[in-house]
Design a protein around this motif. Sequence first.
Motif, PDB file in Angstrom:
ATOM      1  N   GLU A  49     -71.221 -25.703  50.697  1.00  0.00           N
ATOM      2  CA  GLU A  49     -71.000 -25.400  52.529  1.00  0.00           C
ATOM      3  C   GLU A  49     -71.279 -26.584  52.849  1.00  0.00           C
ATOM      4  OE1 GLU A  49     -74.779 -25.540  56.014  1.00  0.00           O
ATOM      5  OE2 GLU A  49     -75.026 -24.827  53.880  1.00  0.00           O
ATOM      6  N   LEU A  50     -69.438 -26.717  53.839  1.00  0.00           N
ATOM      7  CA  LEU A  50     -69.014 -27.551  55.003  1.00  0.00           C
ATOM      8  C   LEU A  50     -70.083 -28.442  55.128  1.00  0.00           C
ATOM      9  CD1 LEU A  50     -66.643 -29.363  55.468  1.00  0.00           C
ATOM     10  CD2 LEU A  50     -65.978 -27.593  56.910  1.00  0.00           C
ATOM     11  N   LYS A  51     -70.499 -29.027  55.722  1.00  0.00           N
ATOM     12  CA  LYS A  51     -70.998 -30.736  56.680  1.00  0.00           C
ATOM     13  C   LYS A  51     -71.109 -31.375  57.523  1.00  0.00           C
ATOM     14  CE  LYS A  51     -75.388 -28.814  54.838  1.00  0.00           C
ATOM     15  NZ  LYS A  51     -76.023 -28.694  56.029  1.00  0.00           N
ATOM     16  N   HIS A  52     -69.602 -31.402  57.117  1.00  0.00           N
ATOM     17  CA  HIS A  52     -68.291 -33.118  57.593  1.00  0.00           C
ATOM     18  C   HIS A  52     -67.725 -33.082  57.714  1.00  0.00           C
ATOM     19  CE1 HIS A  52     -68.618 -36.817  60.116  1.00  0.00           C
ATOM     20  NE2 HIS A  52     -67.998 -37.195  59.357  1.00  0.00           N
ATOM     21  N   ILE A  53     -66.158 -32.928  59.230  1.00  0.00           N
ATOM     22  CA  ILE A  53     -64.799 -33.128  58.328  1.00  0.00           C
ATOM     23  C   ILE A  53     -64.771 -34.626  59.561  1.00  0.00           C
ATOM     24  CG2 ILE A  53     -62.957 -33.120  58.963  1.00  0.00           C
ATOM     25  CD1 ILE A  53     -63.354 -29.504  58.834  1.00  0.00           C
ATOM     26  N   GLU A  54     -63.961 -35.556  58.760  1.00  0.00           N
ATOM     27  CA  GLU A  54     -63.705 -37.227  59.657  1.00  0.00           C
ATOM     28  C   GLU A  54     -62.280 -36.593  59.535  1.00  0.00           C
ATOM     29  OE1 GLU A  54     -64.405 -41.704  58.808  1.00  0.00           O
ATOM     30  OE2 GLU A  54     -66.206 -40.777  59.065  1.00  0.00           O
ATOM     31  N   ILE A  55     -61.386 -37.311  60.477  1.00  0.00           N
ATOM     32  CA  ILE A  55     -59.522 -36.517  61.095  1.00  0.00           C
ATOM     33  C   ILE A  55     -59.496 -38.076  61.745  1.00  0.00           C
ATOM     34  CG2 ILE A  55     -58.012 -35.574  61.689  1.00  0.00           C
ATOM     35  CD1 ILE A  55     -59.983 -33.166  61.698  1.00  0.00           C
ATOM     36  N   ASP A  56     -58.639 -38.523  60.991  1.00  0.00           N
ATOM     37  CA  ASP A  56     -57.701 -39.991  61.721  1.00  0.00           C
ATOM     38  C   ASP A  56     -56.799 -39.785  62.615  1.00  0.00           C
ATOM     39  OD1 ASP A  56     -55.654 -42.026  61.619  1.00  0.00           O
ATOM     40  OD2 ASP A  56     -57.141 -42.483  60.623  1.00  0.00           O
ATOM     41  N   ASP A  57     -57.138 -40.358  64.022  1.00  0.00           N
ATOM     42  CA  ASP A  57     -56.162 -39.404  65.111  1.00  0.00           C
ATOM     43  C   ASP A  57     -54.734 -39.748  64.760  1.00  0.00           C
ATOM     44  OD1 ASP A  57     -58.812 -39.994  66.107  1.00  0.00           O
ATOM     45  OD2 ASP A  57     -58.038 -42.001  67.370  1.00  0.00           O
ATOM     46  N   CYS A  58     -54.565 -40.388  64.114  1.00  0.00           N
ATOM     47  CA  CYS A  58     -53.029 -40.422  63.016  1.00  0.00           C
ATOM     48  C   CYS A  58     -52.233 -38.764  62.900  1.00  0.00           C
ATOM     49  CB  CYS A  58     -52.533 -40.816  62.034  1.00  0.00           C
ATOM     50  SG  CYS A  58     -52.668 -42.510  62.701  1.00  0.00           S
ATOM     51  N   LEU A  59     -53.665 -37.786  62.224  1.00  0.00           N
ATOM     52  CA  LEU A  59     -53.621 -36.766  61.665  1.00  0.00           C
ATOM     53  C   LEU A  59     -53.446 -35.715  62.598  1.00  0.00           C
ATOM     54  CD1 LEU A  59     -55.353 -35.687  58.022  1.00  0.00           C
ATOM     55  CD2 LEU A  59     -52.944 -36.394  58.227  1.00  0.00           C
ATOM     56  N   LEU A  60     -54.255 -36.050  64.290  1.00  0.00           N
ATOM     57  CA  LEU A  60     -54.318 -35.060  65.179  1.00  0.00           C
ATOM     58  C   LEU A  60     -52.518 -34.909  65.842  1.00  0.00           C
ATOM     59  CD1 LEU A  60     -57.396 -36.280  66.641  1.00  0.00           C
ATOM     60  CD2 LEU A  60     -57.173 -34.231  64.978  1.00  0.00           C
ATOM     61  N   GLU A  61     -52.039 -35.597  65.655  1.00  0.00           N
ATOM     62  CA  GLU A  61     -50.429 -35.806  66.069  1.00  0.00           C
ATOM     63  C   GLU A  61     -49.817 -34.741  65.206  1.00  0.00           C
ATOM     64  OE1 GLU A  61     -49.505 -39.932  66.878  1.00  0.00           O
ATOM     65  OE2 GLU A  61     -51.370 -40.509  67.675  1.00  0.00           O
ATOM     66  N   ASN A  62     -50.303 -34.437  64.494  1.00  0.00           N
ATOM     67  CA  ASN A  62     -48.862 -33.675  63.291  1.00  0.00           C
ATOM     68  C   ASN A  62     -49.825 -32.315  62.776  1.00  0.00           C
ATOM     69  OD1 ASN A  62     -46.834 -33.147  61.322  1.00  0.00           O
ATOM     70  ND2 ASN A  62     -47.100 -35.081  60.598  1.00  0.00           N
ATOM     71  N   LYS A  63     -49.981 -31.412  63.334  1.00  0.00           N
ATOM     72  CA  LYS A  63     -50.068 -29.925  63.181  1.00  0.00           C
ATOM     73  C   LYS A  63     -50.297 -29.508  61.037  1.00  0.00           C
ATOM     74  CE  LYS A  63     -51.243 -25.262  64.083  1.00  0.00           C
ATOM     75  NZ  LYS A  63     -51.034 -24.003  65.804  1.00  0.00           N
TER      76      LYS A  63
END
Length: 106
Positions: A49-63
């Motif tokens: 069961e997925l509990k948490h995702i942390e994404i660096d802002d740099c990844l948000l710029e490259n789908k």
Amino acid sequence: MFGDLKGMMGKLKEAQAKVAVTKQRMNTVLIDEKSSDSMLKVTITANRELKHIEIDDCLLENKTLLVESLILTLNKAIDKATMINEREIAAVASEGMPKIPGMDLF
């Protein structure tokens, strides 16, 4: 032939109860996984069961990179969770199973 059938049935019920408790406990076992570049981190339970995702802002710029990182990282976490889950359930189940001749399942 089977000896104490009532005793074996009791052991089976005990094993089922222990497996159920172990499955519940697997909800509290957390697996942390991160992408190779550490820009994505996920946490799942041993019950997958997925509990948490942390994404660096740099990844948000490259789908495309984000999707690839999510797939790879989640798959690694799911593989680890599955291995832990199966090992724990098998250990509890085999410990409580009655010894029936010719039925070496574990």
